[in-house]
Design an enzyme around this catalytic site. Sequence first.
Site, PDB file in Angstrom:
ATOM      1  N   GLN A   1       0.152  -4.179  -5.629  1.00  8.65           N
ATOM      2  CA  GLN A   1       0.904  -3.476  -4.584  1.00  8.65           C
ATOM      3  C   GLN A   1       1.849  -2.451  -5.215  1.00  8.65           C
ATOM      4  O   GLN A   1       3.044  -2.675  -5.309  1.00  8.65           O
ATOM      5  CB  GLN A   1       1.684  -4.501  -3.760  1.00  8.65           C
ATOM      6  CG  GLN A   1       2.208  -3.988  -2.470  1.00  8.65           C
ATOM      7  CD  GLN A   1       1.105  -3.774  -1.448  1.00  8.65           C
ATOM      8  OE1 GLN A   1       0.103  -4.461  -1.439  1.00  8.65           O
ATOM      9  NE2 GLN A   1       1.300  -2.802  -0.605  1.00  8.65           N
ATOM     10  N   PHE A   2       1.315  -1.308  -5.653  1.00 15.93           N
ATOM     11  CA  PHE A   2       2.169  -0.301  -6.286  1.00 15.93           C
ATOM     12  C   PHE A   2       3.216   0.238  -5.321  1.00 15.93           C
ATOM     13  O   PHE A   2       4.266   0.723  -5.739  1.00 15.93           O
ATOM     14  CB  PHE A   2       1.335   0.848  -6.863  1.00 15.93           C
ATOM     15  CG  PHE A   2       0.844   1.833  -5.845  1.00 15.93           C
ATOM     16  CD1 PHE A   2       1.574   2.980  -5.558  1.00 15.93           C
ATOM     17  CD2 PHE A   2      -0.354   1.614  -5.174  1.00 15.93           C
ATOM     18  CE1 PHE A   2       1.120   3.890  -4.624  1.00 15.93           C
ATOM     19  CE2 PHE A   2      -0.811   2.511  -4.233  1.00 15.93           C
ATOM     20  CZ  PHE A   2      -0.072   3.655  -3.952  1.00 15.93           C
ATOM     21  N   THR A   3       2.975   0.141  -4.022  1.00 15.69           N
ATOM     22  CA  THR A   3       3.919   0.704  -3.051  1.00 15.69           C
ATOM     23  C   THR A   3       5.245  -0.043  -3.026  1.00 15.69           C
ATOM     24  O   THR A   3       6.222   0.454  -2.453  1.00 15.69           O
ATOM     25  CB  THR A   3       3.317   0.728  -1.630  1.00 15.69           C
ATOM     26  OG1 THR A   3       2.983  -0.596  -1.240  1.00 15.69           O
ATOM     27  CG2 THR A   3       2.082   1.609  -1.584  1.00 15.69           C
TER      28      THR A   3
END
Length: 124
Positions: free
Chosen positions: A62-64
């Site tokens: 989950q880079f966000t």
Amino acid sequence: MNGDTVAEIGPGLLVLLGVTHDDTPEAADRLAEKVRALRVFPDAEGRMNEPLGDREVLCVSQFTLYGDVRKGNRPSYVDAAPPDRAEPLYEQFCERLGAKRGVFGALMAVELVNDGPVTLLLEL
């Protein structure tokens, strides 16, 4: 994704894992052990006092999580590690924890049945 189920777990934890530029393999291992030791499941008296134990973990990259919206209205993801750095640490974390996983970097539909009011942010 085309609607195929990639990973599914029963009772346990959903971990949304973000990796930043200064994360290390040692930090990935420490975080996996921390997640394993978290006492967030109810004991016989209903208190959050039990660790993961035999329960399962689903880990989704989950880079966000590193989206910065302090300036303007469009998130900046400059704090997120690039995929070639993040993926090995994601894989290491999952291996260390024995987690099932999604597909790194893929657009996935994740369903969650939240059995309780607990969401935690862990950073090392």
